[in-house]
Each structure stands twice: as structure tokens, then as C-alpha cells.
Scaffold this active site. Sequence first.
Site, PDB file in Angstrom:
ATOM      1  N   LYS A   1       0.832  -1.208   0.000  1.00  0.00           N
ATOM      2  CA  LYS A   1       0.000   0.000   0.000  1.00  0.00           C
ATOM      3  C   LYS A   1       0.871   1.265   0.000  1.00  0.00           C
ATOM      4  O   LYS A   1       0.636   2.191  -0.781  1.00  0.00           O
ATOM      5  CB  LYS A   1      -0.936   0.008   1.217  1.00  0.00           C
ATOM      6  CG  LYS A   1      -1.890   1.173   1.164  1.00  0.00           C
ATOM      7  CD  LYS A   1      -2.806   1.210   2.354  1.00  0.00           C
ATOM      8  CE  LYS A   1      -2.908   2.605   2.867  1.00  0.00           C
ATOM      9  NZ  LYS A   1      -2.655   2.772   4.276  1.00  0.00           N
TER      10      LYS A   1
ATOM     11  N   ASP B   1      -6.915   2.699   1.363  1.00  0.00           N
ATOM     12  CA  ASP B   1      -6.815   3.101   2.768  1.00  0.00           C
ATOM     13  C   ASP B   1      -8.220   3.046   3.358  1.00  0.00           C
ATOM     14  O   ASP B   1      -9.153   2.561   2.721  1.00  0.00           O
ATOM     15  CB  ASP B   1      -6.190   4.508   2.890  1.00  0.00           C
ATOM     16  CG  ASP B   1      -7.104   5.597   2.344  1.00  0.00           C
ATOM     17  OD1 ASP B   1      -8.210   5.287   1.833  1.00  0.00           O
ATOM     18  OD2 ASP B   1      -6.717   6.777   2.421  1.00  0.00           O
TER      19      ASP B   1
END
Length: 218
Positions: free
Chosen positions: A123, A141
Site C-alpha cells: 500500500k 486506505d
Amino acid sequence: MVLRSPKEIQEIKRRLLEHYAQAKTELRYKNLYELLVAVMLSAQCTDKRVNQITPALFERYPTIEDLAKADVEDVKELIKSCSFFNNKAKNLVAAAKMVLERYQGKIPTDEKELIKLPGVGQKTAHVVLIEYLNKNLMAVDTHVFRVAHRLGLSDAKTPQKVEEDLVQAFQTDLAAIHQAMVLFGRYICTAKNPKCDQCFLYDLCNWEGKKRGEPKSE
Ligand code: SF4
């Protein structure tokens, strides 16, 4: 699994891109080094908090070479208002050292190499590459996760699976869509009290928690 029709997906995409045409991260940075550090700090921490921390950190350690030589305890002190600051401080210094030792001081912009740095998961790597190089990648997120579910773009339980659903649904313009979904989730489709009355996707939202009867504005 993506729960919307191709036509609905295209319309959601069109509106997101239209409403957030120039969306960028709200993290403040001047170069790739500062961006990487800011994104690493932002895990489980708000951008606002990171932006309060980084000016003093970058003043003390203006380059990756400086950070590689840093005393971890000093870095901890500078970032102590950030969640998980102990681990983050260790990872920041270790990542800086690795960039010097393995990549001749140049932060890699290849995902496979970037995720080898301590504290840099997929990420974090995606957020850096989306922001810095506009790469056609998605990163999930908390905001993107919530918005994807509310809009029926994914029913998956993990961020990784949600990412796969979003990539499958949108396919192109992923960097811009990521930025748009973050801002949309942060300011309109908020976790508590979403601003459905200001939502340009109101008519496309089937979420049961949507505030009914509110005027929509496209
Ligand atoms: S209508 Fe409300 S819940 Fe649905 S996407 Fe818009 S802000 Fe979110």
C-alpha cells in the site's frame, strides 16, 4: 466482488474524475525522499498529523543520507506524536540505510524494489508511485475501503481484495480515482455523518445508511 453494472461504474468513474480533476495527496513534500517518509508515517495516522511532524524532521534530516546516519532515538523523539512511532522510526532509518547501501542513494521507483525497503508494504509503495509517477495503481486506505463498499464497488473484507475489485472495475485512470476516492471519503462520504446532501453520487448510492430524502447536487 464488484456489485455494479459496467454502465454504473463508468458513471461513478466519470463523476469522480470530474469532481476531483486535480486531486493530489494532502501530505506535504518537496521530493521523493520527503514523500516516501511522509507516506510511511501516514500509516494509521492522519495526513494532518504527519504534516505537523515532518517540517522539524526534514529540517534535522534534509536528505536520505542524513536520515541513514540518524540516531533512531532522535527520530523517535521527533515523530513521537505519530502512531507506532517506535517501529516507524526504526523503519525510516533502516530504509534510508538500505537505499544508500543497495540503491546508491536513489529511492527505487520500481514496485518490486520499493517494497523491499523496511516498513514499505504494497500500500505504501502504491501510494508513493501513484502520487509521484501517476502510475496506474490503486491503493486502499480506510477512506477508499469505506467508499468502495458504500458504492457497491466491492464487498470484499480485506483491503487487498477491495483493491483487486477496484482495479477490475475501473481499469484505467486508477491513480486519479485513488486520489479522488480518498478526498471524497475524507470530506463527503465520511465514516460518521456522511454529507449525503452534498454528494454528487447520491443517485448512484444504494448504501442502506445513506440519508434518504436529502437533496442531491451533481
Ligand atoms: S449518498 Fe451518502 S453514503 Fe452514499 S456515497 Fe454519497 S455521501 Fe456516501
